[in-house]
Design an enzyme around this catalytic site. Structure first.
Site, short mmCIF file in Angstrom:
data_model
loop_
_atom_site.label_atom_id
_atom_site.label_comp_id
_atom_site.label_asym_id
_atom_site.label_seq_id
_atom_site.Cartn_x
_atom_site.Cartn_y
_atom_site.Cartn_z
N LYS A 203 0.85 -1.19 0.00
CA LYS A 203 0.00 0.00 0.00
C LYS A 203 0.89 1.24 0.00
O LYS A 203 1.71 1.43 0.90
CB LYS A 203 -0.91 0.00 1.23
CG LYS A 203 -1.75 1.26 1.34
CD LYS A 203 -2.79 1.16 2.42
CE LYS A 203 -3.58 2.45 2.53
NZ LYS A 203 -4.62 2.37 3.56
N LYS A 257 -2.16 -1.44 -3.83
CA LYS A 257 -3.04 -0.27 -3.75
C LYS A 257 -2.20 1.00 -3.84
O LYS A 257 -1.21 1.08 -3.12
CB LYS A 257 -3.77 -0.33 -2.41
CG LYS A 257 -4.69 0.82 -2.16
CD LYS A 257 -5.29 0.68 -0.79
CE LYS A 257 -6.12 1.91 -0.52
NZ LYS A 257 -6.50 2.03 0.85
C1 PBG Z 1 -7.26 3.70 5.51
C2 PBG Z 1 -7.70 3.38 4.14
C3 PBG Z 1 -7.56 4.25 3.07
C4 PBG Z 1 -8.15 3.64 1.97
C5 PBG Z 1 -8.62 2.40 2.38
N1 PBG Z 1 -8.32 2.25 3.75
C6 PBG Z 1 -7.01 5.63 3.02
C7 PBG Z 1 -5.69 5.92 3.58
O1 PBG Z 1 -4.82 5.07 3.71
O2 PBG Z 1 -5.50 7.09 3.91
C8 PBG Z 1 -8.23 4.28 0.61
C9 PBG Z 1 -9.26 3.78 -0.33
C10 PBG Z 1 -9.55 4.68 -1.47
O3 PBG Z 1 -8.90 5.73 -1.68
O4 PBG Z 1 -10.48 4.34 -2.21
N2 PBG Z 1 -6.87 2.76 6.35
#
Ligand code: PBG
Length: 334
Positions: A203, A257
């Site tokens: 991520k 991601k």
């Molecule tokens: C946070 C989380 C995020 C997303 C999923 N879980 C945002 C972040 O890490 O700030 C992002 C999903 C998206 O942008 O569609 N734990």
């Protein structure tokens, strides 16, 4: 298969197999099907609420009753899983994030309600403290530092409350080190032996999450950025090391991601490990495409399906996408 044998022109004419829909179907290498889709949804308090998210056209925050309706529609469309994200009331955000493991928090209430009404759909939940944290971070913050090991203890409590509520797939999205092993051990010890862990293994600290943070009400809260725990967008080898680590610690599924800007990572992960691999087509990707659709700059149906197919071509087994119901409807017609 790197060098397929082929004769020179005109023995080989690539256009022969492209000449009709029938021959194109026969040589198609990848296909998108409804079974590949996981639908992320936003849950909010109230009754009968469907509240549009401004930066994500077509996406809504729904109260639990409406989430149940949405889950039922998704199930009827053949979508195998729904992924819950709570919009937590600001008054419940604290520095100790206790709402995260409240058995009756929004996410757990939604899980129970869906389990009861639509038992056939798999429910995925999010493990991270950000919806509950006063400062919007995924972990505890002390003197400006995001604490790793202390956060893991909280994530374990959060995940166990989700498993108790009936979550089928738990998605740790926090990027703390060692959390998969800790979660797996806790799930095994507490008898949740069949709960899957889909690790947000690779991520990135991406700018593409902006609209999501609006949707869950975290953007105003977030102090600073997430670069000390999420990955540097410049890195690729590190993604493989993270995936290897999480698989060893007990992840059943791994995720990359964001999605479209990171298809190279998807391919490397799939080729290196052959594990169930998913990509999250995140909020910013969705917003970007919707903006172009709304302006008439891109053909919505075509580009939506093309964007999803690319994940399959890149080696993914499935995609988390806000387009899931629309794509499923389109797939049912084709
Ligand atoms: C946070 C989380 C995020 C997303 C999923 N879980 C945002 C972040 O890490 O700030 C992002 C999903 C998206 O942008 O569609 N734990």
């Amino acid at each position: 298969m790197t060098n397929p044998i082929q004769g020179p022109f005109p023995y080989t004419r690539f256009r022969r197999v492209r000449k009709s829909a029938a021959t194109r179907a026969l040589v198609r290498e990848t296909r998108l099907s409804v079974g590949d889709l996981i639908w992320p949804v936003f849950v909010c308090d109230g009754d009968g609420v469907e509240q549009p998210v401004a930066s994500m056209p077509g996406v809504m925050r729904r109260s639990v009753d409406k989430i149940v309706e949405a889950a039922s529609q998704a199930f009827d469309l053949g979508i195998p899983a729904i992924c819950l994200f709570p919009y937590t009331d600001p008054s419940l955000k604290t520095a100790d994030c206790a709402e995260a493991w409240n058995p009756d928090n929004l996410s757990n209430r939604a899980t129970r309600a869906i389990k009861q009404a639509v038992p056939g759909i798999a429910i995925m939940t999010d493990v991270a403290l950000d919806p509950y944290n006063i400062n919007g971070h995924d972990g505890f913050v002390v003197d400006g530092e995001i604490l790793n090991d202390e956060t893991i203890e909280a994530l374990v409590k959060q995940a166990l409350s989700q498993a108790e509520a009936g979550a089928d797939i738990i998605g740790p999205s926090d990027m703390m080190d060692g959390r998969i092993g800790a979660l797996r051990e806790a799930l095994e010890t507490e008898g949740h032996t069949n709960v899957c862990l889909m690790s947000y293994a690779a991520k990135y600290a991406s700018g593409f999450y902006g609209p999501f943070r609006d949707a869950v009400g975290a953007s105003g809260a977030l102090k600073g950025d997430k670069t000390t725990y999420q990955m540097d967008p410049a890195n690729s080898d590190e993604a493989l090391r993270l995936v290897a680590r999480d698989l060893e610690e007990g992840a059943d599924m791994v995720m990359v991601k964001p999605g479209m800007p990171y298809l190279d990572i998807c391919r490397r992960v799939k080729d290196s490990f052959g594990a169930p691999t998913y990509a999250y087509q995140v909020s910013g990707e969705y917003a970007m495409l919707q903006a172009a659709f709304q302006n008439g700059w891109l053909d919505a149906d075509k580009v939506m399906m093309e964007s999803l197919l690319t994940f399959k071509r890149a080696g993914c087994d499935g995609i988390l996408t806000y387009f899931a119901p629309e794509a499923a409807r389109k797939l049912a017609k084709s």
